[in-house]
Design a protein around this motif. Structure first.
Motif, mmCIF file in Angstrom:
data_model
loop_
_atom_site.group_PDB
_atom_site.id
_atom_site.type_symbol
_atom_site.label_atom_id
_atom_site.label_comp_id
_atom_site.label_asym_id
_atom_site.label_seq_id
_atom_site.Cartn_x
_atom_site.Cartn_y
_atom_site.Cartn_z
ATOM 1 N N SER A 1 9.053 -4.453 10.681
ATOM 2 C CA SER A 1 7.763 -3.770 10.749
ATOM 3 C C SER A 1 8.005 -2.274 10.907
ATOM 4 N N THR A 2 7.166 -1.491 10.294
ATOM 5 C CA THR A 2 7.300 -0.036 10.376
ATOM 6 C C THR A 2 5.984 0.582 10.822
ATOM 7 N N LYS B 1 -0.892 3.999 -1.150
ATOM 8 C CA LYS B 1 -0.967 3.712 -2.585
ATOM 9 C C LYS B 1 0.425 3.504 -3.182
ATOM 10 N N ALA B 2 1.382 4.335 -2.764
ATOM 11 C CA ALA B 2 2.751 4.218 -3.293
ATOM 12 C C ALA B 2 3.379 2.896 -2.899
ATOM 13 N N ILE B 3 3.131 2.451 -1.667
ATOM 14 C CA ILE B 3 3.682 1.174 -1.206
ATOM 15 C C ILE B 3 3.095 0.026 -2.013
ATOM 16 N N SER C 1 -0.684 -2.612 3.613
ATOM 17 C CA SER C 1 -0.447 -1.956 4.904
ATOM 18 C C SER C 1 -1.781 -1.802 5.618
ATOM 19 N N THR C 2 -1.712 -1.479 6.875
ATOM 20 C CA THR C 2 -2.919 -1.309 7.681
ATOM 21 C C THR C 2 -2.928 0.093 8.272
ATOM 22 N N VAL C 3 -4.077 0.768 8.160
ATOM 23 C CA VAL C 3 -4.209 2.117 8.703
ATOM 24 C C VAL C 3 -4.818 2.029 10.097
ATOM 25 N N LEU C 4 -4.077 2.516 11.076
ATOM 26 C CA LEU C 4 -4.542 2.545 12.462
ATOM 27 C C LEU C 4 -4.870 3.977 12.846
ATOM 28 N N THR C 5 -5.691 4.128 13.846
ATOM 29 C CA THR C 5 -6.056 5.467 14.325
ATOM 30 C C THR C 5 -5.277 5.786 15.592
ATOM 31 N N GLY C 6 -4.587 6.933 15.586
ATOM 32 C CA GLY C 6 -3.826 7.363 16.752
ATOM 33 C C GLY C 6 -4.210 8.765 17.166
ATOM 34 N N CYS D 1 3.146 -1.333 8.408
ATOM 35 C CA CYS D 1 3.556 -2.100 7.228
ATOM 36 C C CYS D 1 4.695 -3.048 7.589
ATOM 37 N N VAL D 2 4.616 -4.286 7.116
ATOM 38 C CA VAL D 2 5.656 -5.278 7.334
ATOM 39 C C VAL D 2 6.280 -5.628 5.989
#
Length: 295
Positions: free
Chosen positions: A204-205, A217-219, A227-232, A246-247
């Motif tokens: 996992s990254t 998009k590239a992935i 992949s999943t976009v999280l808010t930090g 992303c896993v």
């Protein structure tokens, strides 16, 4: 009677039988032939053999029967049945290798090799038994009783019990062999974890970048991975940032690193082992059809 055996499957029973054969082979051909002890009830059976020549196959059964009578309420019906099968099959396996040893392994001159292989065989056998939903009784039942009535953690009890058994084994063992026994127990523990959890199934990254959309998009385009976009939130700047999770399979990690470097060479990312992963892209395709396991 039908209710007693309801839900029991042939595959777990076969795995338990194979596991007890591997376990029994390791105990007889490595521990017993080379004067090593072990932790848990197996260690007690070996000590009884060294002191009173009581066969481990017999003492294992005699020691476990009372414990199953005391602790049967702690198990679910299926686990109880699989554990009884495991205990009986272990005694049978020990007896088989006592009467018909596969080979003599005179490795007393290389006790490191003995202790490592003993741990591998014992850990592999126990790991298969545990993964199939069974146990070999003994210290597992005592640990559950200690947890229920005294609030002691199962892991702490198991470690303490092993330590006590190995210490008592010094009645017969030399200090050197006791230390080799500790190596065996350590290796067995690691192998059990490996069998139960599996090798690192994936990576996992967590990627922190100012170009999250381009990376996502590239992935997808180059790797066919989601992949999943999280808010930090940055601790220094207090700015809100997007974090991409992303896993990927182990063999895809190099490709992922190249994609990150191409899109944003200044991106911060970390990589972690994932012990088990399931779902679309790993165990199912995008039409929800099962995939063959990858190595």
């Amino acid at each position: 009677m039908n209710q007693l055996f309801e839900g029991i499957r042939l595959k777990p029973i076969l795995i338990i039988i194979i596991g007890t054969l591997i376990f029994g082979f390791g105990i007889i051909h490595f521990n017993l032939q080379n004067g090593l002890a072990h932790g848990g009830f197996t260690g007690i059976t070996l000590l009884l053999y060294y002191l009173f020549t009581i066969e481990p196959s017999l003492s294992n059964l005699l020691l476990n029967i009372p414990l199953f009578l005391i602790g049967y309420k702690l198990f679910g019906r299926l686990m109880l049945m699989y554990s009884l099968i495991g205990t009986i099959c272990l005694s049978a396996s020990l007896r088989i290798f006592e009467l018909y040893p596969v080979t003599e392994l005179p490795l007393q001159d290389d006790m490191i090799l003995v202790s490592i292989f003993a741990g591998v065989f014992v850990g592999t056998g126990l790991g298969m038994i545990f993964r199939a939903g069974g146990t070999t009784g003994g210290a597992d039942i005592l640990a559950r009783l200690a947890n229920k009535y005294f609030g002691m953690s199962i892991g702490r009890f198991m470690f303490s019990f092993d330590a006590v058994v190995i210490t008592i084994s010094l009645i017969h063992l030399s200090m050197t062999n006791a230390m080799y026994t500790l190596v065996t127990v350590f290796v067995a523990g690691r192998v059990i974890d490996f069998i139960i959890e599996g090798a690192s199934a994936a990576k996992s990254t967590m990627i922190i970048s100012s170009k999250t959309d381009e990376l996502s998009k590239a992935i997808i385009e180059k790797m066919s991975r989601g992949s999943t976009v999280l808010t930090g939130k940055g601790s220094f700047t207090a700015d809100e940032r997007s974090v991409l999770y992303c896993v990927v399979n182990r063999n895809e990690l190099i490709q992922l690193k190249k994609v990150i470097e191409e899109v944003d060479p200044y991106a911060f990312f970390s990589v972690n082992d994932v012990k088990e992963v399931s779902g679309e892209g790993f165990t199912f395709d995008n039409q929800k059809r099962p995939l063959k396991p990858t190595t």
